[in-house]
Scaffold this motif. Sequence first.
Motif, PDB file in Angstrom:
ATOM      1  N   VAL A  48       0.835  -1.204   0.000  1.00  0.00           N
ATOM      2  CA  VAL A  48       0.000   0.000   0.000  1.00  0.00           C
ATOM      3  C   VAL A  48       0.871   1.256   0.000  1.00  0.00           C
ATOM      4  CG1 VAL A  48      -1.776   1.274   1.284  1.00  0.00           C
ATOM      5  CG2 VAL A  48      -1.909  -1.198   1.117  1.00  0.00           C
ATOM      6  N   LEU A  51       2.114   2.020  -3.414  1.00  0.00           N
ATOM      7  CA  LEU A  51       1.032   2.555  -4.260  1.00  0.00           C
ATOM      8  C   LEU A  51       0.864   4.052  -4.040  1.00  0.00           C
ATOM      9  CD1 LEU A  51      -1.833  -0.100  -4.033  1.00  0.00           C
ATOM     10  CD2 LEU A  51      -0.592   0.617  -6.062  1.00  0.00           C
ATOM     11  N   HIS A  54       2.590   6.966  -5.789  1.00  0.00           N
ATOM     12  CA  HIS A  54       2.173   7.381  -7.136  1.00  0.00           C
ATOM     13  C   HIS A  54       0.771   7.988  -7.183  1.00  0.00           C
ATOM     14  CE1 HIS A  54       5.722   5.276  -8.546  1.00  0.00           C
ATOM     15  NE2 HIS A  54       5.360   4.260  -7.800  1.00  0.00           N
ATOM     16  N   VAL A  55      -0.014   7.770  -6.145  1.00  0.00           N
ATOM     17  CA  VAL A  55      -1.365   8.355  -6.123  1.00  0.00           C
ATOM     18  C   VAL A  55      -1.572   9.081  -4.787  1.00  0.00           C
ATOM     19  CG1 VAL A  55      -2.442   6.658  -7.667  1.00  0.00           C
ATOM     20  CG2 VAL A  55      -2.383   6.197  -5.231  1.00  0.00           C
ATOM     21  N   LYS A  57      -4.770   9.588  -3.534  1.00  0.00           N
ATOM     22  CA  LYS A  57      -5.950   8.977  -2.914  1.00  0.00           C
ATOM     23  C   LYS A  57      -6.314   7.680  -3.625  1.00  0.00           C
ATOM     24  CE  LYS A  57      -8.792  12.270  -0.534  1.00  0.00           C
ATOM     25  NZ  LYS A  57     -10.162  12.702  -0.400  1.00  0.00           N
ATOM     26  N   ILE A  58      -6.862   6.743  -2.870  1.00  0.00           N
ATOM     27  CA  ILE A  58      -7.498   5.571  -3.495  1.00  0.00           C
ATOM     28  C   ILE A  58      -8.938   5.608  -2.999  1.00  0.00           C
ATOM     29  CG2 ILE A  58      -7.582   3.040  -3.674  1.00  0.00           C
ATOM     30  CD1 ILE A  58      -4.559   2.993  -3.205  1.00  0.00           C
ATOM     31  N   GLY A  59      -9.862   5.841  -3.916  1.00  0.00           N
ATOM     32  CA  GLY A  59     -11.252   6.046  -3.506  1.00  0.00           C
ATOM     33  C   GLY A  59     -11.308   7.277  -2.612  1.00  0.00           C
ATOM     34  N   TRP A 195      -9.177  -5.920   2.064  1.00  0.00           N
ATOM     35  CA  TRP A 195      -9.228  -4.658   1.325  1.00  0.00           C
ATOM     36  C   TRP A 195     -10.552  -3.964   1.598  1.00  0.00           C
ATOM     37  CZ3 TRP A 195      -4.774  -3.184  -0.892  1.00  0.00           C
ATOM     38  CH2 TRP A 195      -3.805  -4.174  -1.081  1.00  0.00           C
ATOM     39  N   PHE A 198     -14.916  -0.450  -0.814  1.00  0.00           N
ATOM     40  CA  PHE A 198     -15.125   0.424  -1.977  1.00  0.00           C
ATOM     41  C   PHE A 198     -14.258   0.063  -3.183  1.00  0.00           C
ATOM     42  CE2 PHE A 198     -12.150   2.842   0.778  1.00  0.00           C
ATOM     43  CZ  PHE A 198     -11.068   2.950  -0.077  1.00  0.00           C
ATOM     44  N   ILE A 199     -13.241  -0.793  -2.978  1.00  0.00           N
ATOM     45  CA  ILE A 199     -12.455  -1.171  -4.162  1.00  0.00           C
ATOM     46  C   ILE A 199     -13.212  -2.193  -5.022  1.00  0.00           C
ATOM     47  CG2 ILE A 199     -10.250  -0.758  -2.933  1.00  0.00           C
ATOM     48  CD1 ILE A 199      -9.802  -3.875  -3.586  1.00  0.00           C
ATOM     49  N   TYR A 200     -14.180  -2.884  -4.414  1.00  0.00           N
ATOM     50  CA  TYR A 200     -14.988  -3.831  -5.187  1.00  0.00           C
ATOM     51  C   TYR A 200     -16.196  -3.081  -5.724  1.00  0.00           C
ATOM     52  CZ  TYR A 200     -12.111  -7.077  -2.530  1.00  0.00           C
ATOM     53  OH  TYR A 200     -11.041  -7.733  -1.946  1.00  0.00           O
ATOM     54  N   ARG A 201     -16.449  -3.222  -7.001  1.00  0.00           N
ATOM     55  CA  ARG A 201     -17.519  -2.439  -7.619  1.00  0.00           C
ATOM     56  C   ARG A 201     -18.694  -3.345  -8.017  1.00  0.00           C
ATOM     57  NH1 ARG A 201     -14.760   1.895  -9.830  1.00  0.00           N
ATOM     58  NH2 ARG A 201     -16.716   3.041  -9.686  1.00  0.00           N
TER      59      ARG A 201
ATOM     60  N   SER B  44      -9.861  -5.606  -9.048  1.00  0.00           N
ATOM     61  CA  SER B  44     -10.729  -4.636  -8.358  1.00  0.00           C
ATOM     62  C   SER B  44      -9.913  -3.446  -7.864  1.00  0.00           C
ATOM     63  CB  SER B  44     -11.427  -5.297  -7.161  1.00  0.00           C
ATOM     64  OG  SER B  44     -12.166  -6.401  -7.581  1.00  0.00           O
ATOM     65  N   ALA B  48     -10.258   0.349  -9.206  1.00  0.00           N
ATOM     66  CA  ALA B  48     -10.635   1.418  -8.262  1.00  0.00           C
ATOM     67  C   ALA B  48      -9.614   2.548  -8.302  1.00  0.00           C
ATOM     68  CB  ALA B  48     -10.741   0.844  -6.851  1.00  0.00           C
ATOM     69  N   ILE B  49      -8.330   2.203  -8.324  1.00  0.00           N
ATOM     70  CA  ILE B  49      -7.287   3.246  -8.321  1.00  0.00           C
ATOM     71  C   ILE B  49      -7.428   4.142  -9.551  1.00  0.00           C
ATOM     72  CG2 ILE B  49      -4.780   3.631  -8.585  1.00  0.00           C
ATOM     73  CD1 ILE B  49      -4.373   1.152  -6.788  1.00  0.00           C
ATOM     74  N   LEU B  52     -11.659   5.589  -9.758  1.00  0.00           N
ATOM     75  CA  LEU B  52     -12.136   6.490  -8.703  1.00  0.00           C
ATOM     76  C   LEU B  52     -11.342   7.790  -8.676  1.00  0.00           C
ATOM     77  CD1 LEU B  52     -12.790   3.979  -5.763  1.00  0.00           C
ATOM     78  CD2 LEU B  52     -14.475   5.081  -7.203  1.00  0.00           C
ATOM     79  N   GLU B  53     -10.074   7.700  -9.085  1.00  0.00           N
ATOM     80  CA  GLU B  53      -9.234   8.897  -9.065  1.00  0.00           C
ATOM     81  C   GLU B  53      -9.132   9.577 -10.433  1.00  0.00           C
ATOM     82  OE1 GLU B  53      -7.521  10.661  -6.412  1.00  0.00           O
ATOM     83  OE2 GLU B  53      -9.266   9.567  -5.702  1.00  0.00           O
ATOM     84  N   ILE B  55      -7.317   8.587 -12.894  1.00  0.00           N
ATOM     85  CA  ILE B  55      -5.909   8.586 -13.328  1.00  0.00           C
ATOM     86  C   ILE B  55      -5.814   8.027 -14.756  1.00  0.00           C
ATOM     87  CG2 ILE B  55      -3.629   7.544 -12.880  1.00  0.00           C
ATOM     88  CD1 ILE B  55      -4.431   7.480  -9.908  1.00  0.00           C
ATOM     89  N   MET B 197       1.991  -5.853  -8.117  1.00  0.00           N
ATOM     90  CA  MET B 197       2.028  -4.678  -8.998  1.00  0.00           C
ATOM     91  C   MET B 197       3.318  -4.724  -9.821  1.00  0.00           C
ATOM     92  SD  MET B 197       2.347  -1.976  -5.960  1.00  0.00           S
ATOM     93  CE  MET B 197       2.839  -2.556  -4.374  1.00  0.00           C
ATOM     94  N   VAL B 201       6.376   0.234 -10.361  1.00  0.00           N
ATOM     95  CA  VAL B 201       5.719   0.960  -9.265  1.00  0.00           C
ATOM     96  C   VAL B 201       6.626   1.005  -8.022  1.00  0.00           C
ATOM     97  CG1 VAL B 201       3.636   0.994  -7.792  1.00  0.00           C
ATOM     98  CG2 VAL B 201       3.452   0.307 -10.180  1.00  0.00           C
TER      99      VAL B 201
END
Lengths: 264, 268
Positions: A48, A51, A54-55, A57-59, A195, A198-201, B44, B48-49, B52-53, B55, B197, B201
């Motif tokens: 995590v 990750l 590079h970002v 926010k996630i959700g 996890w 919200f990562i599962y859609r 998933s 989402a990454i 949702l963002e 990107i 990943m 990354v």
Amino acid sequence: MLKTIKRYWGVYTRFLSTCFAAASTYRLHFLLLIIMDQLFYFSMLGSVDFLYNHVSKIGPWNRNEFMFFIAFILAVDHLHMSFVSESFWEFAFDIRTGRLDFVLLRPLNTIFSVFARQIRPATLINFVTPWGFLIYYGRQMQLDLVSWVSLFPMVLFSLVLLTSIEILVSMLMFWTVEAMGINFLRIQVQSLSRWPEFIYRGFANKLFTVGFPILLVGSAPVYFLLDHGRWLWVLAAVGALVVTWGLIGVFWQKGLKAYESASS
Amino acid sequence: MSVAEIGKWAATIKISWNKLLSYKLNLLLLVIGPSVVFFFVKYSLWTAIFQLEGIEQLQGYNLPDMLKYQGWTLIVALLGQGYNSMNLAEDIRLGRISAFLVYPFGFWSFQTASFIAFECLQLFTAGITLGALFTLQIVTDLSLVALVAGLLFSILVSFFWYQTSYLIGLMAFWLEETWVLRVMFLTISQFFSGAVMPLEVYPEYLQKLLMWTPFPYLTYAPVKIFMGEYRGDIWQGAGILSFWLGVAVLLSLAVWRRGLRLYTAAGM
């Protein structure tokens, strides 16, 4: 009631002492278990963390919120690995070999006897990493008093919900010849819960929060800890726990009927 | 290898094949299930990454590229990561290997023949999975050259994985349980091989460090070969992995010889 609790506590302390005695016999195995757990903790946190290089926010969650969730899950996992996990492997062995007969004969609740029997002391003493990170990220999140007070009960609640769902899954062992696969299925169920929901859609999200509520294990308590206005999630998780135990009651009885001792 | 020896190998492969197919649900849950669930979680997570963002690009990957990478990771996992030798520790501890010591077919040969049967089955599973991923358009732009090169590299990965599992199993001559070592190997290799990943990354220092280990060649390299995007020399990659495979073989031989001196017919 108090007498029953006292009796079961007495039995549980015996379980604990025998597991400690067994663990102290195999010292290298003991040490390897500690290293294995540490590797797992750091690989989860590291994934995590990389990750978030590079970002932003996630959700809806930033780095600290997500890391708090992972630390929470690791704390649940720590208790799970210490007090419950090993028993599921033994249960598979008991059914396959007919050793369950002896457990059934004990003057104790069989579910307690089966799923509280094995304790892993090496993991138990390995508490610093998961709990240290949980407290660290809790401080980063500036949790309020209610959250700090309810943190440990919430971890316990998650453990109970996760274990209950796993017990329900493990009931399948009564109907399979080789139970190793069911234990692997149980581990997959666990990995889904690690996890946030919200990562599962779409359908997957609905399935794993309503139909088979494994995503409530981590998400419901953490949502509440981060925002008390989301208490409905915890209520839903309590409902899921009640339904799960209802199903365990039904399938345990059916399973015992299908169990044919050593030939099963 | 004599005709009789080939016959023994063929018979063992056939028996192992039948044994694997006897417990289909178990095989599904034990081997295919974990890889598929792992893929589902990553699918998933990455969706989402990106979605949702909002990107567009992450270290050179857009969403379809990332899902394609994860799709090929699933194929490599199915081809490369077996669960053979799982019961090896129990066989040693309970003295079951005594039979192999008097059989005219060695213990390693038996295990390897069983592994070959398993790998044949996994070729079918991976083929069907690839078909599904292609239909769902997760994996696109298949090239025959990349497919053959990736398949051969993945088979090399599977031999390395098998030999390492075998070596870990042999540690039962000294250890009460060996599953801990297996889980440690799985955790480390999943984390460092690019299974979760892509290595792009990871921090740069870690990427450089990993190139000295066998881990990037267990997932990242075969996936990139399948995708037709491997920037390194494939032969060099295969050479490095073969070197580590050789190390695992030599260590297994040494451990087997030393372990056997401790072994009693009743087990350990």
